[in-house]
Scaffold this motif. Structure first.
Motif, PDB file in Angstrom:
ATOM      1  N   VAL A   1      65.527  35.630  45.339  1.00 30.68           N
ATOM      2  CA  VAL A   1      65.262  35.673  46.695  1.00 30.68           C
ATOM      3  C   VAL A   1      64.650  34.244  47.348  1.00 30.68           C
ATOM      4  O   VAL A   1      64.560  33.444  46.655  1.00 30.68           O
TER       5      VAL A   1
ATOM      6  N   TYR B   1      63.992  31.343  45.307  1.00 33.51           N
ATOM      7  CA  TYR B   1      63.704  31.734  44.271  1.00 33.51           C
ATOM      8  C   TYR B   1      64.464  32.519  43.072  1.00 33.51           C
ATOM      9  O   TYR B   1      65.495  33.081  43.903  1.00 33.51           O
TER      10      TYR B   1
ATOM     11  N   GLN C   1      56.071  32.725  45.481  1.00 30.29           N
ATOM     12  CA  GLN C   1      56.127  32.512  44.246  1.00 30.29           C
ATOM     13  C   GLN C   1      57.263  34.181  44.125  1.00 30.29           C
ATOM     14  O   GLN C   1      57.246  35.271  44.943  1.00 30.29           O
ATOM     15  N   GLN C   2      57.947  33.951  42.710  1.00 28.29           N
ATOM     16  CA  GLN C   2      58.751  35.745  42.591  1.00 28.29           C
ATOM     17  C   GLN C   2      58.715  35.524  41.316  1.00 28.29           C
ATOM     18  O   GLN C   2      58.130  35.057  40.291  1.00 28.29           O
TER      19      GLN C   2
ATOM     20  N   LEU D   1      60.713  40.523  39.850  1.00 20.06           N
ATOM     21  CA  LEU D   1      61.176  39.950  40.948  1.00 20.06           C
ATOM     22  C   LEU D   1      61.252  40.226  42.297  1.00 20.06           C
ATOM     23  O   LEU D   1      61.331  39.938  43.176  1.00 20.06           O
ATOM     24  N   HIS D   2      59.522  40.751  42.568  1.00 16.93           N
ATOM     25  CA  HIS D   2      59.503  40.718  44.007  1.00 16.93           C
ATOM     26  C   HIS D   2      58.623  39.602  43.900  1.00 16.93           C
ATOM     27  O   HIS D   2      58.550  39.127  43.951  1.00 16.93           O
ATOM     28  N   SER D   3      58.721  39.520  45.891  1.00 13.55           N
ATOM     29  CA  SER D   3      57.839  37.538  45.935  1.00 13.55           C
ATOM     30  C   SER D   3      57.119  37.964  47.155  1.00 13.55           C
ATOM     31  O   SER D   3      57.163  38.697  47.942  1.00 13.55           O
TER      32      SER D   3
ATOM     33  N   CYS E   1      62.805  37.550  54.795  1.00 10.99           N
ATOM     34  CA  CYS E   1      63.243  37.706  53.156  1.00 10.99           C
ATOM     35  C   CYS E   1      64.963  38.401  53.162  1.00 10.99           C
ATOM     36  O   CYS E   1      65.719  39.072  53.969  1.00 10.99           O
TER      37      CYS E   1
ATOM     38  N   SER F   1      68.305  38.565  49.491  1.00  8.07           N
ATOM     39  CA  SER F   1      68.255  38.849  48.485  1.00  8.07           C
ATOM     40  C   SER F   1      69.540  38.321  48.038  1.00  8.07           C
ATOM     41  O   SER F   1      70.731  38.937  48.545  1.00  8.07           O
TER      42      SER F   1
END
Lengths: 109, 114
Positions: free
Chosen positions: B32, B49, B67-68, B72-74, B91, B93
């Motif tokens: 991410v 991340y 943070q992640q 896996l979401h951030s 964002c 990915s």
């Protein structure tokens, strides 16, 4: 960061092919060439990417010079919806994409 | 639709406040990225991340953190907000962040600080 050079702006007539150039003379052997485009107030949209050989997809073609120091994004038949800022980016290893100023493409009806 | 989901889409808040922007990556993507785009400015990389670990840091202010999570979401946290923090925050990915992988961007979160 790996550097690319693009014209600030270009114009093209609707339904004509468009060739967007990009110079990347410091490219390394494992750097991929990526193209993204961004419409106003939208997120960047992936267009195409390649390493050494020319690439085609439903959106565009990418022509890569034999020495890899330049490339050209080809839109085969421009439409008004193709008006955007086009970014040519070298993606290095596991690093982030570093966006330059890109080429603002204007399509003339 | 890129498959990257960002919330909220729009946010207006006052100076000095704190906000959290959320990002759900494409299914299966482990990496991410967060980018900031101010009015008439280019896309500035903030942080990346990979599978929960920080991989790269860009021009991210100390007032900002991210943070992640294990799913896996951030989240991008912006604190002590200033007028100059008004921007579009994107964002993105990718599968693993490798150079041959496509990076997919969300539609962004518009932050206005008043």
């Amino acid at each position: 960061d790996a550097k690319t050079t693009q014209p600030n702006s270009m114009e093209s007539n609707e339904e004509e092919p468009v060739h967007l150039p990009c110079n990347h003379s410091t490219i390394s052997g494992t750097d991929y060439i990526h193209w993204y485009r961004q419409l106003p107030s939208q997120g960047p949209e992936y267009v195409i990417h390649g390493l050494t050989s020319n690439v085609n997809n439903r959106m565009a073609s990418l022509a890569i010079a034999e020495d890899r120091k330049s490339s050209t994004l080809i839109l085969h038949r421009a439409t008004l919806r193709d008006a955007a800022v086009y970014y040519c980016i070298l993606h290095v290893g596991n690093e982030k994409l570093t966006f330059g100023t890109g080429t603002r493409l204007t399509i003339i009806p | 639709d890129s498959g990257v989901t960002q919330t909220p889409k729009h946010l207006i808040t006052a100076t000095g406040q704190r906000v959290t922007l959320r990002c759900s990556p494409r299914s299966g993507d482990l990496s991410v990225y967060w980018y900031q785009q101010s009015l008439d400015q280019g896309l500035q990389f903030l942080i990346q991340y990979y599978n929960g670990e920080e991989r790269a840091k860009g021009n991210i202010l100390e007032r900002f953190s991210a943070q992640q999570f294990p799913d896996l979401h951030s989240e991008l946290n912006l604190s002590s907000l200033e007028l100059g923090d008004s921007a579009l925050y994107f964002c993105a990915s990718s599968v693993d962040g490798g150079s041959g992988n496509t990076i997919y961007f969300g539609e962004g979160s518009w932050l206005t600080v008043v």
